[in-house]
Structures are given as C-alpha cells and as structure tokens.
Design a protein around this motif. Structure first.
Motif, PDB file in Angstrom:
ATOM      1  N   HIS A 146       0.876  -1.173   0.000  1.00  0.00           N
ATOM      2  CA  HIS A 146       0.000   0.000   0.000  1.00  0.00           C
ATOM      3  C   HIS A 146       0.917   1.228   0.000  1.00  0.00           C
ATOM      4  N   HIS A 147       0.785   2.054  -1.033  1.00  0.00           N
ATOM      5  CA  HIS A 147       1.686   3.192  -1.228  1.00  0.00           C
ATOM      6  C   HIS A 147       1.739   4.115   0.009  1.00  0.00           C
ATOM      7  N   MET A 148       0.576   4.358   0.610  1.00  0.00           N
ATOM      8  CA  MET A 148       0.544   5.300   1.729  1.00  0.00           C
ATOM      9  C   MET A 148       1.214   4.696   2.974  1.00  0.00           C
ATOM     10  N   ALA A 150       3.655   2.678   2.879  1.00  0.00           N
ATOM     11  CA  ALA A 150       5.099   2.764   2.615  1.00  0.00           C
ATOM     12  C   ALA A 150       5.623   4.167   2.940  1.00  0.00           C
ATOM     13  N   HIS A 151       4.891   5.199   2.492  1.00  0.00           N
ATOM     14  CA  HIS A 151       5.301   6.578   2.822  1.00  0.00           C
ATOM     15  C   HIS A 151       5.390   6.748   4.341  1.00  0.00           C
ATOM     16  N   ALA A 152       4.372   6.244   5.024  1.00  0.00           N
ATOM     17  CA  ALA A 152       4.280   6.470   6.468  1.00  0.00           C
ATOM     18  C   ALA A 152       5.402   5.769   7.240  1.00  0.00           C
ATOM     19  N   GLY A 173      -0.635  13.911  -4.806  1.00  0.00           N
ATOM     20  CA  GLY A 173      -1.748  12.969  -4.895  1.00  0.00           C
ATOM     21  C   GLY A 173      -2.334  12.590  -3.550  1.00  0.00           C
ATOM     22  N   HIS A 174      -1.642  12.941  -2.475  1.00  0.00           N
ATOM     23  CA  HIS A 174      -2.121  12.487  -1.169  1.00  0.00           C
ATOM     24  C   HIS A 174      -2.282  13.636  -0.181  1.00  0.00           C
ATOM     25  N   CYS A 175      -3.215  13.415   0.734  1.00  0.00           N
ATOM     26  CA  CYS A 175      -3.349  14.321   1.870  1.00  0.00           C
ATOM     27  C   CYS A 175      -4.081  13.555   2.955  1.00  0.00           C
ATOM     28  N   THR A 360       9.527  12.091  -1.363  1.00  0.00           N
ATOM     29  CA  THR A 360       8.831  11.901  -2.638  1.00  0.00           C
ATOM     30  C   THR A 360       8.819  10.402  -2.971  1.00  0.00           C
ATOM     31  N   ASP A 361       8.096  10.045  -4.021  1.00  0.00           N
ATOM     32  CA  ASP A 361       7.958   8.624  -4.358  1.00  0.00           C
ATOM     33  C   ASP A 361       9.315   8.021  -4.700  1.00  0.00           C
ATOM     34  N   ASN A 362       9.548   6.809  -4.229  1.00  0.00           N
ATOM     35  CA  ASN A 362      10.834   6.140  -4.466  1.00  0.00           C
ATOM     36  C   ASN A 362      10.670   4.636  -4.274  1.00  0.00           C
TER      37      ASN A 362
HETATM   38 ZN    ZN Z   1       3.431   9.151  -2.985  1.00  0.00          ZN
END
Ligand code: ZN
Ligand code: KG4
Length: 367
Positions: A146-148, A150-152, A173-175, A360-362
């Motif tokens: 899940h992309h979010m 992963a960010h978290a 794209g996210h908030c 940022t996305d990676n």
């Molecule tokens: Zn992202």
C-alpha cells in the motif's frame, strides 16, 4: 542480468479481472540461504518509475529512479496514458539498474514488493504486470504494498520511531493524517475532501504560468511557489483559511479546492488590473505565491494540531514522547515545516521529516 532482460513479453499476462486473487496466492516465507533477506521494491503509482533493493536491516543496496516531471510540466499536468507509456518505456531499465547497483543477483532476492494501490490505475498496472512476470520467472514471493503505508513507514529506515506515531502525508496525490499503530495498522484521522495540497499548488503555479518565469522554469509547481513566496508579502491579500465554519472544523479533514478558486479569482482580477493576458506573468505573482503558501501552511498546521490534541486526549499518543512524521513532496516545503514545528513545539511532540528524496515517491520505501 539476463533474467531481467528476458522478462518483457516472456510470460502470459496475469488475469486482468482478478489481480488480487492472483496476489493472494503468494506467501512470504523466509529465505534460508542468506543472512539478510533482500527485497526488490518497485514503484509506479504516479509519475515516477522507481526501484530499489533493500535488506532487512534497512540498508539500501541499490536504487534507481526515472522521473516524468519534465514531460508532465510541458503538458500542464499528468496525462495518465502518457504516464503509463513512460512507465512502460522505463521500468525494465530502472529495475535492472537498481538490481545491478545492489550487486545482488536476481536469484538471491528474497521477495519482490510492488505498489498495488492507491494511485493512477494505468501507472499501477505497469509496475504490477512487470512484477508479476518477474515473480513467475524468478519463483519469488510477492509482497503487495500500500503506497501510503510505505510513505508512512519510511521514517523507520532512518530513525528509531516506536509505534504509535502520527503521520501527515502531503503531496500531489495524497493528503491524510493517520495514527500509525503498527506496520499494517493505521487509524485514519483526516483526509482531503477534495484535492491534495500539491495538486492545488501545481494548479496555481500553472495558472500563474510560472513555467515561463526565468527562476522557476524547471521547478515543480510547489517548489516554484515556495521559491517565489520568499519575494512576496503573505498578507498582501486578505484570504480566509479553508474550513472556517464550525460544522466543517470538527474533524481533521482538509480542503484545498475552495482556496484554489479564491486564488483563481484574485489572479483574474489582477490580470484585469494590470491589463495583461492569461499566460503572462503578473507583477504580483510573488505576493500571490506567498499568500497561497501561508494559507495552506496555516490550514495544514491547524488540522494537524487538532489531530495531536485528539490523540493525546484519548491516550492514543504518548503525552510526553509523541512523534509527528511528515512526508510527501509538499513536506519538503520549509515554510510548511516551520508552521508544523510551531505546532509540535506547543504540544511537546517531536517532528520528524525524511530527507526530500525519501519524502517523494521512491523504490526504497516500497522495498
Ligand atoms: Zn506518494
Ligand atoms: O510526493 P510527490 O513527489 O508525488 C506525489 O504526488 O505522490 O509530490 C509531488 C508534489 C507536487 O505537487 C509538487 O508541486 C509538490 O509535491 N512539491 C512541493 C515542493 N516540492 C514539491 N510543494 C511545496 N513546496 C515544495 N518545495
């Protein structure tokens, strides 16, 4: 790298109808041969084609990324079929570069992890079908990511952050604001009711034609606004922060599209006053940039303050050692960070932000 070279077109495509059933048939099991498990992470949810190999202790062994920003700046925003085509053109090379840089042979990988949601369906599809071909070919387990989440969780590569902690993800794209209780245990506290803050900044930057500004021509919309804002007066315009009405404020949600319309109106008015056409740079562009950045920063800070107070009141966060993690492209904005710092100082919280390349996305965050 022969194996990776062969992947494209070798295997039949997985069923389009039920990709998740297909994914569930893979289990993650520990490798026996290697001291550390090695995971290849693949990310294609939006406009970055990224891959990385990371070991289980968090060492990044190899990384590669291809950004589509330049192309999308020219077309004035992300056109999903264009993003899909660019992912298709680059994914094999990027995965190959990441694996080569890691000096790990594909057969040594313990698993392949790939973003499966949320994101642009066309973009996600490229990463997913490439990964599933690789999974079949190498006979490796697949880890849907899940992309979010992963960010978290990225911050835990760099800092020893214990659960639970609060996370604020702000990008194009996210908030969202969430309480992270465990690796896959998130309590969503707030989200944008309309667009994400980065999307809004990108729209304002486009409307101001900042791509034609000599100092901003290669910058993303948000970065261009931050840059110009330094030369402007944030109080030049009287702009009300979003969600001021009591009925709207009793939660931790966000809203940015109303503010965008207000800014649009101001720009139209200024164009009239200055007698210039849409597409030319306004003399008041820096004041507009400063005002929009300030208003967004106040809104984000207020909603985050509310979330911290809520969590502390309900004993969901530690009273004295609470951590707020802020990530996403917009988190690289120093003015917004400063506003959040005021909030965390006032609530005895620690503010942590991954460095910009991990905000940022990676591929690293996926691995
Ligand atoms: Zn992202
Ligand atoms: O996380 P990201 O690379 O991609 C996703 O949206 O997932 O974030 C890109 C967004 C863009 O909207 C961009 O304008 C914004 O982050 N951004 C910034 C800054 N740098 C990038 N916004 C505000 N200030 C910045 N310095």
């Amino acid at each position: 790298m022969l194996i990776l070279n062969k992947t494209a077109g070798v295997f039949s495509k997985p069923s389009r109808k039920k990709p998740y059933e297909f994914l569930r048939s893979f289990n993650f099991y520990p490798g026996k041969l290697f001291l550390h498990k090695l995971v290849l992470g693949i990310e294609t949810s939006c406009d970055d084609t990224a891959a990385a190999v990371v070991d289980e202790t968090g060492n990044v062994l190899g990384e590669a990324i291809h950004s589509q920003t330049e192309v999308h700046l020219k077309t004035g925003g992300i056109v999903p079929p264009v993003a899909q085509q660019l992912h298709r053109e680059n994914i094999q090379r990027i995965v190959q570069e990441a694996v080569s840089a890691s000096k790990v042979s594909p057969s040594e990988l313990s698993a392949i992890a790939t973003t499966i949601k949320p994101g642009l369906a066309l973009s996600l599809g490229v990463g997913l079908s490439f990964s599933l071909q690789l999974v079949h070919q190498l006979k490796k387990p697949f880890i849907p990511i899940h992309h979010m989440e992963a960010h978290a969780l990225t911050i835990r590569l760099l800092n020893k952050v214990e659960f639970p902690f609060l996370v604020l993800l702000i990008s194009g794209g996210h908030c969202l604001l969430a309480l992270v209780r465990g690796v896959s245990d998130f309590l969503l506290l707030g989200k944008s009711l309309d667009i994400a803050p980065g999307d809004m900044l990108d729209k304002v930057a486009r409307r101001l034609s900042l791509i034609k500004h000599p100092e901003c021509s290669t910058m993303s919309g948000g970065k261009a606004i931050e840059h110009l804002a330094k030369q402007g007066n944030k109080l030049h315009f009287d702009i009300k922060p979003p969600m001021q009405r009591a009925k709207n404020s009793k939660n931790c949600d966000f809203s940015f599209s109303g503010l965008q319309h207000v800014i649009d109106k101001i720009i139209m008015q200024k164009e009239k006053e200055e007698g210039i056409q849409k597409g030319q740079i306004l003399s008041s562009a820096a004041h507009i940039a400063a005002a929009v950045q300030h208003t967004i920063a106040c809104h984000i800070a207020k909603r985050t303050h509310r979330a911290i107070l809520f969590c502390k009141q309900r004993h969901l966060l530690s009273q004295s050692n609470a951590v707020l993690v802020v990530s996403g492209g917009v988190a690289s904005n120093l003015y917004i960070r400063k506003a959040l710092e005021i909030v965390t100082n006032a609530t005895q919280c620690t503010l942590l932000c991954p460095p910009p390349r991990l905000c940022t996305d990676n591929g690293i965050m996926i691995a």
